[in-house]
Design an enzyme around this catalytic site. Sequence first.
Site, PDB file in Angstrom:
ATOM      1  N   ARG A 128      28.786  61.605  34.418  1.00 38.58           N
ATOM      2  CA  ARG A 128      30.117  61.534  33.802  1.00 38.58           C
ATOM      3  C   ARG A 128      30.108  60.389  32.802  1.00 38.58           C
ATOM      4  O   ARG A 128      30.259  59.226  33.168  1.00 38.58           O
ATOM      5  CB  ARG A 128      31.191  61.341  34.881  1.00 38.58           C
ATOM      6  CG  ARG A 128      32.606  61.541  34.377  1.00 38.58           C
ATOM      7  CD  ARG A 128      33.581  61.538  35.526  1.00 38.58           C
ATOM      8  NE  ARG A 128      33.410  62.704  36.357  1.00 38.58           N
ATOM      9  CZ  ARG A 128      33.951  63.907  36.130  1.00 38.58           C
ATOM     10  NH1 ARG A 128      34.719  64.088  35.076  1.00 38.58           N
ATOM     11  NH2 ARG A 128      33.748  64.913  36.950  1.00 38.58           N
ATOM     12  N   GLU A 151      29.183  70.348  38.127  1.00 37.27           N
ATOM     13  CA  GLU A 151      29.734  71.375  37.236  1.00 37.27           C
ATOM     14  C   GLU A 151      29.009  71.327  35.892  1.00 37.27           C
ATOM     15  O   GLU A 151      28.957  70.285  35.239  1.00 37.27           O
ATOM     16  CB  GLU A 151      31.219  71.132  37.019  1.00 37.27           C
ATOM     17  CG  GLU A 151      31.860  72.104  36.041  1.00 37.27           C
ATOM     18  CD  GLU A 151      33.171  71.583  35.484  1.00 37.27           C
ATOM     19  OE1 GLU A 151      33.456  71.884  34.308  1.00 37.27           O
ATOM     20  OE2 GLU A 151      33.889  70.865  36.210  1.00 37.27           O
ATOM     21  N   SER A 154      32.509  75.634  32.666  1.00 36.37           N
ATOM     22  CA  SER A 154      33.758  76.279  33.039  1.00 36.37           C
ATOM     23  C   SER A 154      33.909  77.489  32.131  1.00 36.37           C
ATOM     24  O   SER A 154      33.957  77.348  30.906  1.00 36.37           O
ATOM     25  CB  SER A 154      34.950  75.336  32.861  1.00 36.37           C
ATOM     26  OG  SER A 154      34.915  74.300  33.807  1.00 36.37           O
ATOM     27  N   ARG A 209      23.979  67.196  32.669  1.00 34.19           N
ATOM     28  CA  ARG A 209      23.983  67.547  34.086  1.00 34.19           C
ATOM     29  C   ARG A 209      22.851  68.504  34.429  1.00 34.19           C
ATOM     30  O   ARG A 209      22.327  68.480  35.547  1.00 34.19           O
ATOM     31  CB  ARG A 209      25.338  68.130  34.472  1.00 34.19           C
ATOM     32  CG  ARG A 209      26.444  67.089  34.341  1.00 34.19           C
ATOM     33  CD  ARG A 209      27.794  67.610  34.752  1.00 34.19           C
ATOM     34  NE  ARG A 209      28.807  66.571  34.572  1.00 34.19           N
ATOM     35  CZ  ARG A 209      30.076  66.705  34.937  1.00 34.19           C
ATOM     36  NH1 ARG A 209      30.490  67.834  35.488  1.00 34.19           N
ATOM     37  NH2 ARG A 209      30.925  65.715  34.750  1.00 34.19           N
TER      38      ARG A 209
END
Length: 460
Positions: free
Chosen positions: A288, A369, A372, A411
């Site tokens: 993040r 994640e 999305s 990620r």
Amino acid sequence: MLSRQFVRENPETVRDAIERKGVTGVDLDEVLAIDEEWRELKAKGDGLRQERNEVSKTIGALKQEGKDEEAQEAIERSQELKDELQDIEDRADELESQLEAALLELPNVPHESVPTGEGEADNVEAYREGFEDLRELPDEVVPHYDLGEELDILDFERGAKVTGGGYQFVKGEGARLEHALIQFMLAVHREQGYSDILPPIPVNSASMEGTGQLPKFDDDAYRVGARQDDEYDEDDLWLLPTAEVPVTNMYRDEILLDDDLPVKHQAFSPNFRREAGEHGTETRGYVRVHQFHKVELVNFVRPEDSYDRLDALLDEAAEVLERLELPYRVLDMCTGDMGFTQAKKYDIEVWAPGDDMAEGPDIGGRWLEVSSVSNFEDFQARRAGLRFRPERHESAEYLHTLNGSGLAVPRVMVAILEYYQNDDGTVTVPEALRPYMGGQAVIEGTEPVGESALGAGEKE
């Protein structure tokens, strides 16, 4: 945004959406009252305008008939009607502005298939992939932030020195791995029929409003330029939080043809967000951060095709993980965790085994994640004026927009560094990436440079 007619005719549906999405600070009754007063004024204005037209027609006739006194009375009445009409139009314009601003605060209505819930715990796991035949991992998987420093491919300390917390240098084989991932993702999506877009990085306020980042989430974005009296001036720009913003707004206030659809664009970009530091343990490492790279997939489709396209878009984004042979899962997002603008959303989460955190699967590690995948229906299209004409002689309609990351690069890198690491501290390069790394099969790292890399004895 929702149309004012939909809000007017379906107030309880909108009220339910506000409640189920957990949106606060919105007074739907006030929105409905503004709309009702606006409609009453418009109707009254139409009546006055018609009366004034009729009065104006009589003035000339009365003068020709020599009825000067009656003609003067008609002129005075026409002026009274003009003044009254001006007052009504001024008030209607004021209400129109209030109504448009209020509609921007109303969330999209969730699709009937979206599970009801308040937060992350209520999301529904749709399926998992890649866990049937896991590769053999070291007895203790080193978290990516420690491994990255040991290999000298991630440098958070110097990133903080140069810019601040939440920024980093990606170095040597790490930079090469990130470049390879970007090119690999773009190549996969080209095979799926996507055309490449290299978008501008700053975007204007109208574009941010068109995709729903403004006015709700301006505190999450980086503003470039001036802001005066709480209004965005014409020179105000934002560093894009996602390539969804410029690519969706490419056709803002334009009409596409039916033959143009579906439009499938992919865009690589750096992205900038203020969200680093909001999630406790994720302030450490490459999960993040304030600046990161991403490949974004944006689709424009006919309304009747949007949910079939949503399923296809989910498969297209997940194919990147499947080719990299990284284990992942798909979540059907609940109403309270799906976001302001979406009608339906899936999250794709890759498995990273390096941190044994509470939210991870039974076998340890954690979920990250990486995408999305969302259907906005016509919510963004109404805000941005995105329409298509089914037939050349027919009226234009709002199209449906969808997007999903394909994927968030840092990620995926974290998952590779943790899932593909070896007992000796090296990292195996996934086979699908090797052609993009000149055939390199293993990341071995490099020796750090400078006196800070020396031991105390060596410095002396």
